[in-house]
Write a protein that holds these residues in place. Structure first.
Motif, mmCIF file in Angstrom:
data_model
loop_
_atom_site.group_PDB
_atom_site.id
_atom_site.type_symbol
_atom_site.label_atom_id
_atom_site.label_comp_id
_atom_site.label_asym_id
_atom_site.label_seq_id
_atom_site.Cartn_x
_atom_site.Cartn_y
_atom_site.Cartn_z
ATOM 1 N N MET A 5 0.836 -1.200 0.000
ATOM 2 C CA MET A 5 0.000 0.000 0.000
ATOM 3 C C MET A 5 0.869 1.248 0.000
ATOM 4 N N THR A 6 0.448 2.263 -0.775
ATOM 5 C CA THR A 6 1.061 3.581 -0.718
ATOM 6 C C THR A 6 -0.029 4.607 -0.477
ATOM 7 N N GLN A 7 0.279 5.617 0.332
ATOM 8 C CA GLN A 7 -0.679 6.681 0.571
ATOM 9 C C GLN A 7 -0.813 7.533 -0.691
ATOM 10 N N GLY A 8 -2.029 7.955 -0.988
ATOM 11 C CA GLY A 8 -2.266 8.821 -2.133
ATOM 12 C C GLY A 8 -2.942 8.094 -3.277
ATOM 13 N N THR A 49 -6.614 9.108 0.678
ATOM 14 C CA THR A 49 -6.602 8.093 -0.377
ATOM 15 C C THR A 49 -5.411 7.167 -0.219
ATOM 16 N N ALA A 50 -5.547 5.984 -0.821
ATOM 17 C CA ALA A 50 -4.444 5.023 -0.829
ATOM 18 C C ALA A 50 -4.584 4.112 -2.036
ATOM 19 N N THR A 51 -3.470 3.525 -2.450
ATOM 20 C CA THR A 51 -3.403 2.625 -3.598
ATOM 21 C C THR A 51 -2.634 1.372 -3.192
ATOM 22 N N TRP A 52 -3.107 0.214 -3.644
ATOM 23 C CA TRP A 52 -2.427 -1.055 -3.377
ATOM 24 C C TRP A 52 -1.955 -1.634 -4.702
ATOM 25 N N ARG A 53 -0.714 -2.137 -4.726
ATOM 26 C CA ARG A 53 -0.144 -2.710 -5.940
ATOM 27 C C ARG A 53 0.427 -4.097 -5.644
ATOM 28 N N ALA A 54 0.361 -4.936 -6.632
ATOM 29 C CA ALA A 54 0.953 -6.271 -6.552
ATOM 30 C C ALA A 54 1.363 -6.693 -7.956
ATOM 31 N N GLY A 55 2.523 -7.289 -8.078
ATOM 32 C CA GLY A 55 2.991 -7.737 -9.389
ATOM 33 C C GLY A 55 3.137 -6.623 -10.392
ATOM 34 N N GLY A 56 3.439 -5.416 -9.917
ATOM 35 C CA GLY A 56 3.678 -4.291 -10.809
ATOM 36 C C GLY A 56 2.441 -3.565 -11.300
ATOM 37 N N THR A 58 -1.754 -1.984 -10.187
ATOM 38 C CA THR A 58 -2.686 -1.632 -9.131
ATOM 39 C C THR A 58 -3.748 -2.712 -8.972
ATOM 40 N N VAL A 59 -4.008 -3.071 -7.706
ATOM 41 C CA VAL A 59 -5.029 -4.088 -7.425
ATOM 42 C C VAL A 59 -6.153 -3.540 -6.542
ATOM 43 N N ALA A 60 -5.975 -2.332 -5.986
ATOM 44 C CA ALA A 60 -7.042 -1.727 -5.179
ATOM 45 C C ALA A 60 -6.763 -0.253 -4.993
ATOM 46 N N TRP A 61 -7.812 0.503 -4.783
ATOM 47 C CA TRP A 61 -7.696 1.898 -4.376
ATOM 48 C C TRP A 61 -8.833 2.200 -3.409
ATOM 49 N N SER A 83 -9.718 -6.900 3.195
ATOM 50 C CA SER A 83 -9.486 -6.684 4.626
ATOM 51 C C SER A 83 -8.375 -5.666 4.856
ATOM 52 N N ALA A 84 -7.341 -5.691 4.015
ATOM 53 C CA ALA A 84 -6.256 -4.715 4.146
ATOM 54 C C ALA A 84 -6.756 -3.301 3.882
ATOM 55 N N VAL A 85 -7.629 -3.149 2.871
ATOM 56 C CA VAL A 85 -8.209 -1.832 2.586
ATOM 57 C C VAL A 85 -9.052 -1.359 3.770
ATOM 58 N N LEU A 86 -9.852 -2.254 4.331
ATOM 59 C CA LEU A 86 -10.705 -1.877 5.458
ATOM 60 C C LEU A 86 -9.877 -1.570 6.705
ATOM 61 N N ASP A 87 -8.774 -2.277 6.912
ATOM 62 C CA ASP A 87 -7.883 -1.956 8.034
ATOM 63 C C ASP A 87 -7.371 -0.528 7.906
ATOM 64 N N TRP A 88 -6.939 -0.167 6.692
ATOM 65 C CA TRP A 88 -6.445 1.201 6.444
ATOM 66 C C TRP A 88 -7.537 2.225 6.736
ATOM 67 N N PHE A 89 -8.730 1.961 6.252
ATOM 68 C CA PHE A 89 -9.853 2.872 6.442
ATOM 69 C C PHE A 89 -10.213 3.016 7.918
ATOM 70 N N GLU A 90 -10.356 1.910 8.598
ATOM 71 C CA GLU A 90 -10.796 1.943 9.993
ATOM 72 C C GLU A 90 -9.738 2.566 10.900
ATOM 73 N N ASP A 91 -8.461 2.320 10.607
ATOM 74 C CA ASP A 91 -7.396 2.931 11.402
ATOM 75 C C ASP A 91 -7.419 4.449 11.278
ATOM 76 N N GLY A 92 -7.748 4.948 10.097
ATOM 77 C CA GLY A 92 -7.769 6.389 9.878
ATOM 78 C C GLY A 92 -9.055 7.061 10.296
ATOM 79 N N ALA A 93 -10.059 6.276 10.685
ATOM 80 C CA ALA A 93 -11.356 6.831 11.078
ATOM 81 C C ALA A 93 -11.717 6.435 12.505
ATOM 82 N N ALA A 94 -10.705 6.181 13.310
ATOM 83 C CA ALA A 94 -10.949 5.757 14.687
ATOM 84 C C ALA A 94 -11.813 6.787 15.414
ATOM 85 N N GLY A 95 -12.833 6.293 16.121
ATOM 86 C CA GLY A 95 -13.724 7.167 16.867
ATOM 87 C C GLY A 95 -14.899 7.687 16.078
#
Length: 290
Positions: A5-8, A49-56, A58-61, A83-95
């Motif tokens: 994952m990369t931010q942005g 925002t965030a972007t996920w890449r695998a094998g060169g 993008t596989v998710a945003w 689940s990785a996308v939701l972890d990122w989202f939930e961590d940034g929206a705590a509370g």
């Protein structure tokens, strides 16, 4: 394959992913993303925002336009990616109370969300997805006397198109500069950007289409009418003109997303009048703050 994952945001990569994953069970069409990322203008700078890449590639945003609000697309063939996308989202929206919008046909996304304690929000605004086959060009719709329908002629029309959108949707964006950025997108085609001018010279209604050549599916985004000129068939005329132009460019199907409900029946009625039929709807799932 492990994703990183990369931010942005990477708008071009998000559009490529949408085209690669496109099916009638996908919420996102690449043209809708082209509009989303560029027409928002400076407002997009406030998104998380965030972007996920695998094998060169993008596989998710994901994008969170406000704390606790998420839109996403993920290649569900990658184990653990949602689940990785939701972890990122939930961590940034705590509370915060959480809300995630998906298409009701995105069964894999829905399954993960339900397993994490999200539940459907029955009070959320209803947005319907409609589609139709494009076997032949549609005949043009008649216009009231004095009204003229034409394609966007160039950047000089950017100001008129931007002003019409702001009036139709009561939003501060796009500006003329933002709309010119939309027009500079590689998949934008002036032939698919039609608008009606009223007798007094006011831009009155418009429809913009985005053709995904890989699938042959045209997405209408956006379609709108100036409040002063509603209920005259102007949006219908613009839509039919875009569909006709799309057929000439090789489109085989068209789709559109429209608000649905008793309080605002006009959008659905407009699209059904020109042959669109519902096939799916957006679903918002929510989870209280923890």
């Amino acid at each position: 394959m492990r994703s990183e994952m990369t931010q942005g945001a990477d708008p071009a990569a998000a559009e490529e992913l949408a085209g690669r994953l496109w099916s009638w069970s996908s919420r996102w069409h690449p043209g809708e993303l082209a509009w989303l990322w560029r027409a928002t203008g400076p407002g997009a700078a406030g998104w998380r925002t965030a972007t996920w890449r695998a094998g060169g590639r993008t596989v998710a945003w994901a994008r969170s336009t406000a704390p606790g609000r998420l839109d996403l697309q993920a290649d569900t063939g990658h184990d653990g990616l949602v689940s990785a996308v939701l972890d990122w989202f939930e961590d940034g929206a705590a509370g915060h109370d959480l809300a995630v919008t998906v298409l009701d046909r995105e069964s894999s996304l829905l399954e993960v969300l339900l397993s994490r304690g999200y539940s459907p929000d029955d009070d959320a605004p209803s947005f319907l997805h409609l589609r139709r086959r494009l076997a032949a060009a549609s005949p043009p719709a008649p216009l009231p006397p004095g009204y003229v329908l034409r394609a966007v002629a160039g950047v000089q029309d950017g100001d008129a198109r931007a002003g019409l959108h702001r009036a139709a949707f009561a939003t501060p964006e796009p500006t003329a500069a933002t709309y010119q950025a939309v027009m500079a997108h590689p998949s934008y085609r002036a032939a698919l950007d039609r608008f009606v001018v009223a007798p007094d010279g006011t831009p009155a209604a418009a429809a913009l289409g985005w053709l995904d050549e890989r699938s042959g599916v045209l997405a209408l985004e956006p379609v709108g009418t100036h409040p002063r000129f509603r209920r005259r068939g102007l949006a219908r005329a613009c839509v039919l003109a875009v569909l006709g132009a799309a057929v000439e460019l090789g489109a085989t199907h068209a789709r559109v997303c429209a608000r649905d409900g008793a309080a605002d029946p006009a959008p659905r009625a407009t699209y059904e009048a020109v042959g669109f039929r519902p096939y799916a709807r957006n679903v918002r799932l929510v989870r209280p703050a923890r």
